[in-house]
Write a protein that holds these residues in place. Structure first.
Motif, PDB file in Angstrom:
ATOM      1  N   LYS A 300      35.332  40.659  47.442  1.00 52.01           N
ATOM      2  CA  LYS A 300      35.658  40.872  46.032  1.00 52.01           C
ATOM      3  C   LYS A 300      35.029  42.160  45.500  1.00 52.01           C
ATOM      4  O   LYS A 300      35.671  42.917  44.748  1.00 52.01           O
ATOM      5  CB  LYS A 300      35.193  39.665  45.210  1.00 52.01           C
ATOM      6  N   LEU A 304      37.189  45.205  43.931  1.00 53.42           N
ATOM      7  CA  LEU A 304      36.953  45.691  42.571  1.00 53.42           C
ATOM      8  C   LEU A 304      36.656  47.185  42.565  1.00 53.42           C
ATOM      9  O   LEU A 304      37.073  47.917  41.658  1.00 53.42           O
ATOM     10  CB  LEU A 304      35.790  44.923  41.933  1.00 53.42           C
ATOM     11  N   ASP A 305      35.920  47.641  43.560  1.00 59.90           N
ATOM     12  CA  ASP A 305      35.547  49.044  43.597  1.00 59.90           C
ATOM     13  C   ASP A 305      36.743  49.943  43.908  1.00 59.90           C
ATOM     14  O   ASP A 305      36.837  51.068  43.415  1.00 59.90           O
ATOM     15  CB  ASP A 305      34.451  49.255  44.651  1.00 59.90           C
ATOM     16  N   CYS A 308      40.456  50.205  40.563  1.00 57.12           N
ATOM     17  CA  CYS A 308      39.978  50.232  39.179  1.00 57.12           C
ATOM     18  C   CYS A 308      40.405  51.543  38.539  1.00 57.12           C
ATOM     19  O   CYS A 308      40.476  52.591  39.196  1.00 57.12           O
ATOM     20  CB  CYS A 308      38.450  50.110  39.152  1.00 57.12           C
ATOM     21  N   GLY A 346      34.866  51.208  40.379  1.00 56.71           N
ATOM     22  CA  GLY A 346      34.862  49.830  39.890  1.00 56.71           C
ATOM     23  C   GLY A 346      33.515  49.163  39.904  1.00 56.71           C
ATOM     24  O   GLY A 346      33.287  48.192  39.181  1.00 56.71           O
ATOM     25  N   ASN A 428      36.987  43.207  30.628  1.00 57.37           N
ATOM     26  CA  ASN A 428      37.315  44.072  31.762  1.00 57.37           C
ATOM     27  C   ASN A 428      36.194  45.055  32.099  1.00 57.37           C
ATOM     28  O   ASN A 428      36.349  45.909  32.964  1.00 57.37           O
ATOM     29  CB  ASN A 428      38.624  44.834  31.534  1.00 57.37           C
ATOM     30  N   ASN A 452      40.711  41.039  38.923  1.00 54.21           N
ATOM     31  CA  ASN A 452      40.893  42.306  39.622  1.00 54.21           C
ATOM     32  C   ASN A 452      41.145  43.400  38.590  1.00 54.21           C
ATOM     33  O   ASN A 452      41.870  43.201  37.614  1.00 54.21           O
ATOM     34  CB  ASN A 452      42.059  42.230  40.601  1.00 54.21           C
ATOM     35  N   THR A 454      38.629  44.694  36.919  1.00 54.76           N
ATOM     36  CA  THR A 454      37.442  44.690  36.059  1.00 54.76           C
ATOM     37  C   THR A 454      36.386  45.634  36.636  1.00 54.76           C
ATOM     38  O   THR A 454      36.251  45.781  37.847  1.00 54.76           O
ATOM     39  CB  THR A 454      36.867  43.263  35.951  1.00 54.76           C
ATOM     40  N   ARG A 455      35.636  46.270  35.743  1.00 56.74           N
ATOM     41  CA  ARG A 455      34.565  47.177  36.156  1.00 56.74           C
ATOM     42  C   ARG A 455      33.235  46.427  36.074  1.00 56.74           C
ATOM     43  O   ARG A 455      32.935  45.789  35.061  1.00 56.74           O
ATOM     44  CB  ARG A 455      34.543  48.385  35.220  1.00 56.74           C
TER      45      ARG A 455
END
Length: 743
Positions: A300, A304-305, A308, A346, A428, A452, A454-455
Motif C-alpha cells: 500500500k 500510494l507513493d 499521487c 505520495g 486526501n 488510493n 491519498t498523500r
C-alpha cells in the motif's frame, strides 16, 4: 476490607442484585445449605436464580455492605428438589420457558423435568402450550445450559470465572471436547491464556511432549512472545527452531518437522531475504497474521507513493512564498525541501530532533494543501501526542484510533475500526505525528482506511526508542530509502537558548551534555550513593522545586526512570511518592488491591489498551483508554464499586474489577513515556539492566520535557548511557519488501 482465609460455601441462588454484561461482575444473594442468607460478589457468568452453586473464595467485610463472600471460582449444580426446579425454569434461563410453562412442566413431570427436557423433548408436546417445534427449541437451549455447566466444571481447576467465560463464549458448549482434543487451542485463540497454562492442561490430559499439537503451538507461541516482548514481527528460521526446542525441552529435529507442517498448512509463513554482508538469502518465519500485515503495508505504501498527484517546481515555489507571507517567516532550506517533496510524491518521511522546525513545516503544509482544496487530517498514535499536535499547529488533531472510528469489540484486546477498505477515510492528505510509535497492526489498520491517491506524511524522531508494539515502521521506511525523506538538522535561534534542546542534540551525537549551568532549564543533581537517589527525587518534588518555582510546580513534574526495578525504579518511587504526595486521610476514599492502595488523588496509568472503557468529555461521550494514558483518580464510589479517573479532559468510569489495568504513575518508565510531553521531567539515573542504559533511552527521556529537565544520580551512568549507542535490533522484513518493490 479485611480479608480472611480461603473458604467454600454452597447453596441456591435466590436473587441476582446486579450483573454487568461486559465483564460478568455479579452481586447476588444465596440461601446456603444451612439456610443462612449469603451475599456473594464476583465474576459469575451465566448465573440464574434457582441454580445450586458451590462457591470457592473468601469472606470479607465491606465498609458499606458488611459481610460478603468474594467468589474466585464456582461450580454449578442442577436443582434437585421440585421447588428449586420450578424456580430455575421460571427464571427464563431456558429459552421458551417462562413461569406459566415452567409450572405446567413441573406439575406434569416433577423431579424428572430436567431428564424429560434433555433426553425426551417430544414428551413436552403433551404439555398444553408446547408444540413439537417449541419442544425442540426448549431442549436445545437446555443442552446449551448443560454445556455451560460442563465448561465451568472442567475449567474450574485451571482458570478463574472471567477466563472461563471467555473460553465458553469463544468455543461454545463444545469447549470441553475441543480442549480435550487440542488443549493448545486455548493459547491460539486470543483468550489471554498463555502457552504455559495450555501446556499444563495438556500434560494433565496425557498429551505427549513431542505431540505435533504441542510442537506447532510451541512455534506459534515463541513467535507471539517475541512479537509482544521484543517487537519482532518475525524470527530467523534457525532462531525460531532453537528457541522453540529450548522452550519445549525437545530436540530440534521434531521442531523442524512441525515447522514444515505449519508452513504447508499456512499457519506460518516464510520470507527469504538477503541480509547485508551475507551471500545467500536468510529465511524468516512469520505468523500468518503478521506476514499478511507486513506485505500489505509494503504494497500500500508503494502504491500510494507511485500514484499521487504531483505539482510543478515553479508552482510549489509560489505556494511556499504564499505560505511564508501568511506566517511572516522565511523557511530554511531543509524546510523548503520538505515542502517540495511533500507536494512531489505520495509518501514523505520527515524526521528530526527537538527544535528543528518540524511543526513549522506542518503548519506550512496545512496552509498549502487547504489552499489547493485538499482535505487534511492530522493524527498521532496517542491522545497526548494528538493534543500537543493540535496546540502546536492550531488545527484539530485526533488519535489514529479516533480517526479510524474505533468501536466496541467482544475481544477488548483487538480493536475494530469502522474506517477500512470498504469505508475509507475522506481526507486526501494525512499527516501522522510521532510516527516512531507506529506499530505494525496499527499501521496496517491505518493504510486499509486510506484511499488510493491519498498523500501520507509521517513525522517523527527516529533516534527515540522504537514503538512499544510489534514492528519498527519508521526505522524500516527510512532504511529502505524508498520514499522521499528529509531530516531536519538545524536548531533554530529561539531553540538554541534551551539547554533541553541543545543537550538533547549533544546526547544524540554522543557528546556530553552541559550539566553545570545554574541559570538554564537543564540541571544535574549528583548522588553518587544510589540509596540516596529516591529520597532526593522525593525531596525535589515535594519541597525543593515548589519552594524555588511555586507550589504549582509540583503538578508539572513527571518522574521518568529507566526501569521498574532497582533503588530508583518505578516500584520504589511510586510507593515513596504516594506516601509523600498523597498520603492517607479520613476524607480520601481508597481501595486495597493486592499489594497496592489506590486512593482519591492518586496519579495512575492505564497499562493496556482497553477499547471498552467509557468516558465523558463535557456533553460528549466515547470509549477507549490506552496503554500509557495517565490520569488522576477523581472519585471512588464504594457503593457503586466504581472509580472515576480524569485523563486530561475526559472522565473515565472504571469498575472495581478493572483495577488490575491500572498502575501508579508518580513515576513511569521511559518506554511508557513515549509520545508524551510534560512541563518538567525528573530522571533518576542509577545502575540497572545494561540493555536499558542506552543513548536512545536517555535521549527519549530528555526530549519528553518542555520546560525543565532534572537528572538525579551518578554522573558515570550518564556517560555510560551516552557512550552506548546500542539499538535494540528488531526482526522485520518491511524494509526488504519495500526495496523489492512489492506492490
Amino acid at each position: 476490607m479485611a480479608a480472611q482465609e480461603p473458604a467454600c460455601v454452597s447453596g441456591t441462588v435466590d436473587t441476582i442484585v446486579y450483573h454487568n454484561e461486559q465483564n460478568d461482575y455479579t452481586v447476588f444473594e444465596m440461601v446456603g445449605d444451612d439456610d443462612s442468607l449469603i451475599t456473594a460478589v464476583g465474576e459469575m457468568p451465566f448465573l440464574t436464580e434457582g441454580e445450586e452453586v458451590i462457591l470457592y473464595g473468601r469472606w470479607t467485610t465491606h465498609a458499606t455492605y458488611g459481610r460478603q463472600f468474594v467468589v474466585d471460582s464456582f461450580e454449578k449444580r442442577l436443582p434437585s428438589d421440585v421447588h428449586a426446579i420450578l424456580r430455575y425454569l421460571s427464571s427464563r434461563a431456558v429459552k421458551g420457558i417462562g413461569p406459566v410453562i415452567a409450572a405446567k412442566i413441573v406439575s406434569r413431570y416433577g423431579a424428572d423435568s430436567f431428564d424429560v427436557i434433555e433426553n425426551h423433548p417430544e414428551w413436552l408436546a403433551d404439555v398444553p402450550g408446547i408444540s413439537l417445534k417449541k419442544a425442540a427449541v426448549i431442549s436445545e437451549s437446555f443442552r446449551e445450559q448443560s454445556g455451560v455447566r460442563s465448561v465451568m466444571m472442567f475449567c474450574r481447576d485451571y482458570f478463574g470465572a472471567a477466563t472461563t467465560t471467555r473460553v465458553y463464549k469463544r468455543f461454545g458448549a463444545g469447549a470441553v471436547g475441543m480442549i480435550k482434543e487440542n488443549p493448545y487451542c486455548l493459547c491460539d485463540a486470543e483468550l489471554g491464556i498463555g502457552f504455559a497454562k495450555a501446556d499444563e492442561i495438556a500434560a494433565s490430559l496425557g498429551v505427549d511432549r513431542q505431540s505435533p499439537l504441542r510442537l506447532r503451538s510451541g512455534l506459534r507461541f515463541v513467535l507471539r512472545y517475541n512479537a509482544m516482548a521484543n517487537g519482532h514481527s518475525c524470527l530467523p528460521r534457525e532462531k525460531l527452531i532453537a528457541g522453540t526446542a529450548e522452550q519445549l525441552g525437545v530436540p530440534a529435529t521434531p521442531i523442524e518437522e512441525a515447522l514444515t507442517a505449519c508452513l504447508q498448512d499456512g499457519s506460518l509463513v516464510a520470507y527469504a531475504r538477503a541480509d547485508e554482508g551475507e551471500e545467500s538469502p536468510r529465511t524468516y518465519i512469520f505468523s500468518a497474521e503478521y506476514a499478511e500485515q507486513e506485505a500489505y503495508v509494503a504494497q500500500k505504501l508503494l502504491t500510494l507513493d507511485r500514484y499521487c498527484t504531483t505539482y510543478d517546481t515553479g508552482d510549489i515555489d509560489l505556494l511556499i512564498a504564499r505560505a511564508e507571507g501568511e506566517q511572516g517567516i522565511r523557511y530554511a532550506a531543509l524546510q523548503r525541501q520538505a515542502i517540495h517533496r511533500a507536494l512531489s510524491g505520495g509518501v514523505l518521511v520527515l524526521t528530526g530532533g527537538p527544535g528543528t522546525g518540524k511543526t513549522t513545516v506542518v503548519m506550512a503544509l496545512l496552509r498549502i494543501f487547504e489552499f489547493l482544496g485538499n482535505k487534511v487530517a492530522l493524527a498521532a498514535p496517542t491522545g497526548r501526542a494528538a493534543k500537543r499536535m493540535s496546540e502546536a499547529a492550531n488545527h484539530e488533531a485526533r488519535t489514529i484510533h479516533r480517526m479510524l472510528e474505533m468501536e466496541r469489540n467482544d475481544n477488548a484486546d483487538v480493536p475494530r475500526f469502522n474506517r477500512n477498505s470498504g469505508n475509507p477515510l475522506e481526507e486526501n492528505v494525512i499527516i501522522i505525528d510521532e510516527a516512531s510509535m507506529l506499530d505494525l497492526p496499527l499501521m496496517h489498520s491505518l493504510l486499509r482506511a486510506v484511499r488510493n491517491g491519498t498523500r501520507l506524511i509521517f513525522i517523527g524522531d527516529v533516534d527515540q526508542l522504537p514503538s512499544v508494539g510489534t514492528g519498527n515502521i519508521l526505522y524500516d521506511m527510512l532504511s529502505a530509502e524508498t520514499f522521499a525523506t528529509v531530516r531536519l538538522t538545524e536548531i533554530f535561534r529561539q531553540s538554541q537558548k534551551s539547554l533541553i534542546i541543545t543537550n538533547a542534540h549533544s546526547i544524540n551525537r554522543g557528546e556530553a551534555p552541559v550539566l553545570d549551568r545554574a541559570d538554564g532549564d537543564f540541571f544535574f543533581v549528583s548522588r553518587p550513593i544510589e540509596a540516596h537517589i529516591a529520597p532526593t527525587v522525593a525531596s525535589l518534588i515535594c519541597q525543593r522545586l515548589p519552594r524555588a518555582y511555586g507550589e504549582s510546580m509540583r503538578e508539572k513534574i513527571q518522574v521518568i526512570t529507566p526501569s521498574r526495578k532497582g533503588q530508583a525504579g518505578t516500584e520504589v518511587l511510586n510507593t515513596l511518592l504516594q506516601e509523600q504526595l498523597n498520603p492517607a486521610a479520613p476524607e480520601k476514599k481508597e481501595i486495597h488491591f493486592r499489594d497496592h492502595v489506590f486512593r482519591e488523588g492518586d496519579r495512575v496509568m492505564q497499562v493496556r489498551n482497553n477499547y471498552d472503557i467509557e468516558w465523558e468529555k463535557g456533553s460528549l461521550g466515547g470509549s477507549g483508554v490506552f496503554n500509557g494514558d495517565i490520569g488522576v483518580i477523581e472519585r471512588i464510589d464504594p457503593r457503586g464499586e466504581m472509580l472515576y479517573i480524569r485523563f486530561d479532559d475526559r472522565l473515565a468510569k472504571y469498575e472495581y474489577s478493572m483495577i488490575e489495568e491500572l498502575e501508579h504513575a508518580y513515576a513511569i518508565t521511559v518506554h511508557k513515556s513515549q509520545g508524551s510531553e510534560y512541563p518538567v521531567v525528573l530522571v533518576p539515573l542509577y545502575s540497572c539492566a545494561p540493555q536499558l542504559l542506552t543513548r536512545n533511552l536517555i535521549y527519549t527521556a530528555v526530549t519528553r520535557a518542555r520546560e525543565m529537565v532534572v537528572l538525579v544520580g551518578r554522573r558515570e551512568i550518564i556517560d555510560r548511557m551516552i557512550a552506548n549507542n546500542r539499538h535494540d535490533m528488531r526482526y522485520t522484513c518491511l524494509a526488504a519488501r519495500l526495496l523489492a518493490g512489492e506492490a
